[in-house]
Design an enzyme around this catalytic site. Structure first.
Site, mmCIF file in Angstrom:
data_model
loop_
_atom_site.group_PDB
_atom_site.id
_atom_site.type_symbol
_atom_site.label_atom_id
_atom_site.label_comp_id
_atom_site.label_asym_id
_atom_site.label_seq_id
_atom_site.Cartn_x
_atom_site.Cartn_y
_atom_site.Cartn_z
ATOM 1 N N GLY A 32 9.277 -4.461 -8.573
ATOM 2 C CA GLY A 32 10.146 -3.349 -8.967
ATOM 3 C C GLY A 32 11.616 -3.720 -8.828
ATOM 4 O O GLY A 32 12.013 -4.415 -7.884
ATOM 5 N N GLY A 42 0.808 -1.217 0.000
ATOM 6 C CA GLY A 42 0.000 0.000 0.000
ATOM 7 C C GLY A 42 0.837 1.260 0.000
ATOM 8 O O GLY A 42 2.029 1.237 -0.278
ATOM 9 N N GLU A 46 3.951 6.248 -7.930
ATOM 10 C CA GLU A 46 4.074 6.012 -9.374
ATOM 11 C C GLU A 46 4.812 4.693 -9.676
ATOM 12 O O GLU A 46 4.503 4.027 -10.650
ATOM 13 C CB GLU A 46 4.804 7.221 -9.983
ATOM 14 C CG GLU A 46 4.740 7.323 -11.493
ATOM 15 C CD GLU A 46 3.345 7.455 -12.087
ATOM 16 O OE1 GLU A 46 2.401 7.855 -11.376
ATOM 17 O OE2 GLU A 46 3.209 7.133 -13.287
ATOM 18 N N HIS A 48 4.559 1.882 -8.138
ATOM 19 C CA HIS A 48 3.568 0.796 -8.127
ATOM 20 C C HIS A 48 2.673 0.886 -9.371
ATOM 21 O O HIS A 48 2.316 -0.130 -9.975
ATOM 22 C CB HIS A 48 2.651 0.893 -6.901
ATOM 23 C CG HIS A 48 3.330 0.732 -5.584
ATOM 24 N ND1 HIS A 48 3.530 1.773 -4.711
ATOM 25 C CD2 HIS A 48 3.853 -0.372 -4.983
ATOM 26 C CE1 HIS A 48 4.130 1.326 -3.615
ATOM 27 N NE2 HIS A 48 4.350 0.032 -3.760
ATOM 28 N N MET A 87 11.612 6.198 -6.145
ATOM 29 C CA MET A 87 10.329 6.305 -5.438
ATOM 30 C C MET A 87 10.203 5.181 -4.423
ATOM 31 O O MET A 87 10.549 4.034 -4.697
ATOM 32 C CB MET A 87 9.184 6.267 -6.431
ATOM 33 C CG MET A 87 9.111 7.554 -7.206
ATOM 34 S SD MET A 87 7.509 7.778 -7.938
ATOM 35 C CE MET A 87 7.855 9.241 -8.908
ATOM 36 N N SER A 129 7.635 4.234 -0.659
ATOM 37 C CA SER A 129 6.634 4.688 0.313
ATOM 38 C C SER A 129 7.332 5.311 1.521
ATOM 39 O O SER A 129 6.774 6.169 2.196
ATOM 40 C CB SER A 129 5.767 3.515 0.769
ATOM 41 O OG SER A 129 5.211 2.884 -0.363
#
Ligand code: PAF
Length: 277
Positions: free
Chosen positions: A144, A28, A32, A34, A181, A183
């Protein structure tokens, strides 16, 4: 978009959707990076599924499980826009009921880098991903490149356990100043956010040195280390130049290699990597 709050609900969706299913497992707080995975899954499969589950078993006792950022409403709005077909949001009790006793351990690849700094981390990752694969039964699953070691571990698990799916690894998405990027970037205050660009700078320098013909891995590690050490807010966990498949540290760059690092910026631990070409 269907939302499955339980494993049983997801399995019932899967029984009604028998064609190819792309799967993007996440914890969660989507960004971007994800969404790029979701878009590729959209292109390559007839249905797209995403899971949102902050997996407690992959966090160490002193790590950020409780503080890990969560915003399910925002995540669902983003996934709806990407025309995702189904989102699995299971509870921890559903995934790990009382008496849960089965673990997946991938040896060797998990011993180095993240594995040596985060004991038990990959056991938690491999176990939850194996469980999610059994629940979702995806045709292709998307990960990723930013978590390069995780991608290698999952690929190895899928090969070793003869799992019936394809693992696709998608290039890292970066902010305009190069920061990968993540979280966890939300934890950084403005000075730390600025300091965090040092990871990408060190990786870029490694790439440039190799392109100029430098093959001495130790020299490249030293240059990367000195770039990071000059940043007062940064503290190194590791700087590595390793075989891109086995993650064994190299002395000479004489085969496909990966430069990777883990750096603490204040209290936030960031990782990044680049394939050396
Ligand atoms: O990369 C992640 O977000 C997690 O490690 C994963 C693959 C969703 C497993 O919890």
């Amino acid at each position: 978009m269907e939302i499955a709050q339980t494993i049983a609900e997801f399995k019932s969706w899967r029984k009604r959707n028998l064609g190819s299913v792309g799967f993007v497992p996440t914890m969660g707080y989507l960004h971007e990076g994800h969404l790029i995975l979701v878009r590729q899954a959209r292109e390559e499969n007839s249905k797209v599924s995403v899971s949102i589950f902050v997996n407690p078993t992959q966090f160490g006792p002193s790590e950020d499980f409780k503080a890990y950022p969560r915003d399910t409403e925002r995540d669902l709005a983003l996934l709806e826009k990407e025309q995702v077909d189904v989102v699995l949001i299971p509870s921890a009790e559903d995934m790990y009921p009382q008496g849960y006793n089965t673990w997946v351990e991938v040896e060797k690849t998990t011993e180095r880098l993240e594995g040596s700094h985060r004991p038990g981390h990959f056991k938690g990752v491999a176990t939850v991903v194996a469980k999610l694969f059994n629940i979702v039964e995806p045709t292709k699953a998307y990960f990723g490149q930013k978590d390069a070691q995780q991608a290698l571990v999952i690929k190895k698990m899928v090969a070793d356990l003869n799992m019936n799916l394809e693992v696709i690894v998608v290039p890292t998405v970066r902010e305009s100043d190069g920061l990968a990027m993540s979280s966890r970037n939300i934890y950084l205050n403005p000075q730390e956010r600025q300091a965090a660009t040092v990871l990408h700078k060190a990786l870029n320098q490694a790439q440039q040195l190799l392109q100029k013909g430098e093959k001495d891995a130790e020299l490249i590690r030293q240059v990367m280390t000195s770039i990071i050490t000059k940043e007062p807010l940064a503290a190194i966990d590791y700087v590595s130049i390793a075989d891109a498949q086995t993650l064994e540290e190299l002395s000479q760059i004489d085969r496909p290699a990966i430069a990777s690092l883990a750096v603490r910026i204040g209290k936030t631990r960031l990782i990044d990597n680049t394939l050396l070409t």
